[in-house]
Write an enzyme that holds these catalytic residues in place. Structure first.
Site, mmCIF file in Angstrom:
data_model
loop_
_atom_site.group_PDB
_atom_site.id
_atom_site.type_symbol
_atom_site.label_atom_id
_atom_site.label_comp_id
_atom_site.label_asym_id
_atom_site.label_seq_id
_atom_site.Cartn_x
_atom_site.Cartn_y
_atom_site.Cartn_z
ATOM 1 N N GLY A 3 0.818 -1.207 0.000
ATOM 2 C CA GLY A 3 0.000 0.000 0.000
ATOM 3 C C GLY A 3 0.849 1.253 0.000
ATOM 4 O O GLY A 3 1.936 1.306 -0.584
ATOM 5 N N SER A 4 0.397 2.265 0.701
ATOM 6 C CA SER A 4 1.039 3.583 0.632
ATOM 7 C C SER A 4 2.431 3.627 1.234
ATOM 8 O O SER A 4 3.161 4.611 1.033
ATOM 9 C CB SER A 4 0.152 4.626 1.326
ATOM 10 O OG SER A 4 -1.069 4.784 0.624
ATOM 11 N N VAL A 5 2.846 2.589 1.964
ATOM 12 C CA VAL A 5 4.217 2.563 2.484
ATOM 13 C C VAL A 5 5.217 2.571 1.334
ATOM 14 O O VAL A 5 6.355 3.005 1.490
ATOM 15 C CB VAL A 5 4.417 1.314 3.373
ATOM 16 C CG1 VAL A 5 5.848 1.234 3.878
ATOM 17 C CG2 VAL A 5 3.473 1.352 4.559
ATOM 18 N N ILE A 6 4.794 2.160 0.152
ATOM 19 C CA ILE A 6 5.692 2.104 -0.993
ATOM 20 C C ILE A 6 5.877 3.476 -1.652
ATOM 21 O O ILE A 6 6.810 3.670 -2.454
ATOM 22 C CB ILE A 6 5.163 1.087 -2.033
ATOM 23 C CG1 ILE A 6 6.319 0.474 -2.861
ATOM 24 C CG2 ILE A 6 4.163 1.721 -2.963
ATOM 25 C CD1 ILE A 6 7.155 -0.501 -2.101
#
Length: 565
Positions: free
Chosen positions: A292-295
């Site tokens: 998800g948005s951690v990337i």
């Protein structure tokens, strides 16, 4: 004349009988002299065949220690009960009391012995409690004996179980580091010849054949104190939101050492029944997730590396949606015009996708690949997953777009925190390790100036306007990114979520990086900033304190002290 003949016959018979007896006695004496004087080896070999035995000298398995020398796995001597089936069956009237002591049905015990009656050795019960061993010895049942062995004990129990693994009944590694370093930990049993009496008791040591070689100790990078604290916070956080499972990994930014790795649910390796299924897996290394948005920090890094973006460059995300190949990509709301840094602070899918679609697919794949996604980390841990990063030549436009916000690839929690640590260490990617003093290869995967820009941008993401505010630690500058992804079911993506947070501290001189992953929260709180970020903050605060990392945000520390008063 007739009287004389019978008398002669009688005398002849007497002399004949005497001669035969003398001849027999002479043969016996000659045989005795031959066996006891001339050919002594025969009797000696026959005696040795019955009483001389080669026995194994047990050896102790090496201990596993934490980075401070505290024991995490040790082997302790215990007794095991065995029997000579033939001798024990001759004392069949004693079987009932033995069976009762061993908590075994008497008929089953007798059946086992009868089936193995031709053998000289059969285990009855291995690794018994000392009190039970003493009671067995007191019974003095013919054909029943005790033998010394070793049993593995794990002082931290479920806190370290999935990292350490466990051994089997023969003290051989079966899972985790016990399996990976089995040849290192396992010693070599010795051997000696002994004389035993008819009851199987050793009455004399005859010859040492081979010395026992004890196993070597294994010192890990894990800090037992931090492991306990991380496990406690993870377990508490999972309970608060009714999640199914979760993982926490803490890494030393400067050298790649794994300081803590915990998962929940877990299991107790000291029990006789081994856990199966979810509890036994080291999720931080074997399970993968769409990040998800951690990337997003890495997607932004690729755009900046390609010269297509800078922290202050404006990006228009209106109207909060973007059509790509017939699919609509959405933000949680319309963020309007913001900066590249603002994309990370607000976690805008639309803005990051615009950056990613403006670059060549090969460049995005290249940075993701350099950061270790799609490949094992090199720890040597059994069953470690490489994750999934498809070759860029097979990407469609939509797949390239979703890769910008963490869908379409799979990573392990360890891969995620390792990549985040590379940003913290100015673009240097370390090979993570469990073993203290190991040579952890390092490679430069990012320009140091770019990494420093990302550090500042990720610190803003934990600020007042960011999604990761609950990850902050009083007195320290914290950087990181939240993530929330839908879980995949049989019919596609479901309304079930994975919440995550990855970050590092202190920003002024990064020392520690950590990742928190929470699977399937059951409450109405399921965003990474709500669920994973608070656990990160609690674990990071404990880690910074344990490793005596000095504060770098005195203003924040004074503010926190003022709030407490």
């Amino acid at each position: 004349m007739s009287d004389k003949r019978p008398r002669n016959v009688s005398v002849f018979r007497v002399w004949l009988t005497a001669a035969v007896m003398l001849l027999a006695a002479g043969v016996l004496v000659a045989r005795a002299v031959n066996l006891q004087v001339t050919d002594t080896e025969f009797l000696q070999s026959q005696g040795e065949a019955r009483f001389l035995r080669q026995v194994e000298i047990p050896t102790v398995r090496g201990s596993i220690l934490d980075r401070n020398g505290e024991p995490l796995a040790v082997s302790t001597p215990v007794a095991s009960v065995w029997a000579h089936p033939g001798e024990l069956l001759q004392a069949s009237d004693r079987l009932a009391e033995l069976a009762q002591l061993l908590d075994t049905p008497a008929d089953e015990l007798e059946r086992r012995l009868t089936q193995r009656a031709t053998r000289e050795f059969v285990w009855l019960r291995r690794r018994v409690h000392p009190d039970l061993a003493e009671q067995v010895a007191e019974l003095a049942i013919p054909g029943v004996f005790l033998q010394s062995e070793y049993r593995r004990f794990y002082p931290a129990a479920e806190v370290t179980s999935q990292v350490l693994g466990f051994t089997n009944i023969d003290d051989s590694g079966q899972e985790g580091l016990e399996l990976a370093y089995d040849s290192w930990l396992q010693g070599e049993p010795g051997a000696k010849r002994v004389i035993k009496d008819r009851l199987g008791r050793v009455v004399q040591d005859v010859e040492l054949i081979r010395d026992a070689r004890p196993g070597r100790d294994l010192q890990l990078t894990i800090d037992r104190r931090l492991q306990y604290l991380a496990f406690r916070q993870l377990k508490q956080g999972i309970a608060e939101v009714g999640a199914r499972s979760g993982s926490v990994v803490v890494l030393d930014v400067t050298n790649g050492e794994i300081l803590a790795m915990v998962n929940f649910p877990s299991y107790n390796p000291n029990t006789s029944v081994r856990a199966v299924g979810e509890g036994i897996r080291n999720r931080a290394m074997t399970d993968v997730l769409e990040p998800g948005s951690v990337i997003k920090p890495f997607a932004v890094a690729a755009a900046m590396e390609a010269g297509l973006a800078s922290p202050d460059m404006p990006v228009d995300t209106s109207p909060g949606t973007l059509r790509v190949s017939g699919h609509t990509i959405r933000d949680v709301r319309d963020f309007g015009e913001t900066t590249v840094e603002g994309l990370l602070v607000k976690s805008s899918n639309v803005g990051v996708v615009q950056l990613v679609l403006s670059m060549d697919a090969r460049h995005l794949w290249g940075l993701y690949s350099r950061l270790g996604f799609g490949a094992v980390t090199g720890t040597g841990f059994p069953g470690e997953s490489a994750g999934v990063l498809r070759d860029y030549e097979r990407w469609r436009k939509l797949e390239q777009a979703t890769l910008a916000y963490g869908y379409g690839l799979s990573v392990t929690p360890l891969q995620l925190v390792r990549a985040m640590a590379a940003i913290a260490d100015e673009g240097r990617l370390h090979q993570p390790s469990f073993i203290a003093g190991a040579d952890n290869p390092v490679q430069s995967v990012m320009d140091p100036a770019l990494a420093r820009d990302l550090q500042d941008m990720l610190e803003a993401a934990t600020g007042p306007e960011g999604t990761g505010g609950l990850a902050r630690v009083p007195g320290y500058r914290v950087a990181g990114k939240t993530g929330t992804t839908r879980m995949v079911g049989t019919a596609g993506y479901e309304s079930r979520y994975v919440a995550s947070f990855a970050g590092f501290a202190p920003v002024s001189r990064p020392r520690l990086a950590a990742v928190v992953v929470i699977n399937d929260p059951a409450s109405d709180r399921y965003y990474g900033g709500q669920v994973a970020a608070p656990i990160f903050g609690q674990v990071m605060a404990a880690a910074l304190r344990l490793f005596s990392v000095p504060p770098d945000d005195l203003t924040g520390l004074l503010a926190a002290a003022g709030d407490e008063t």
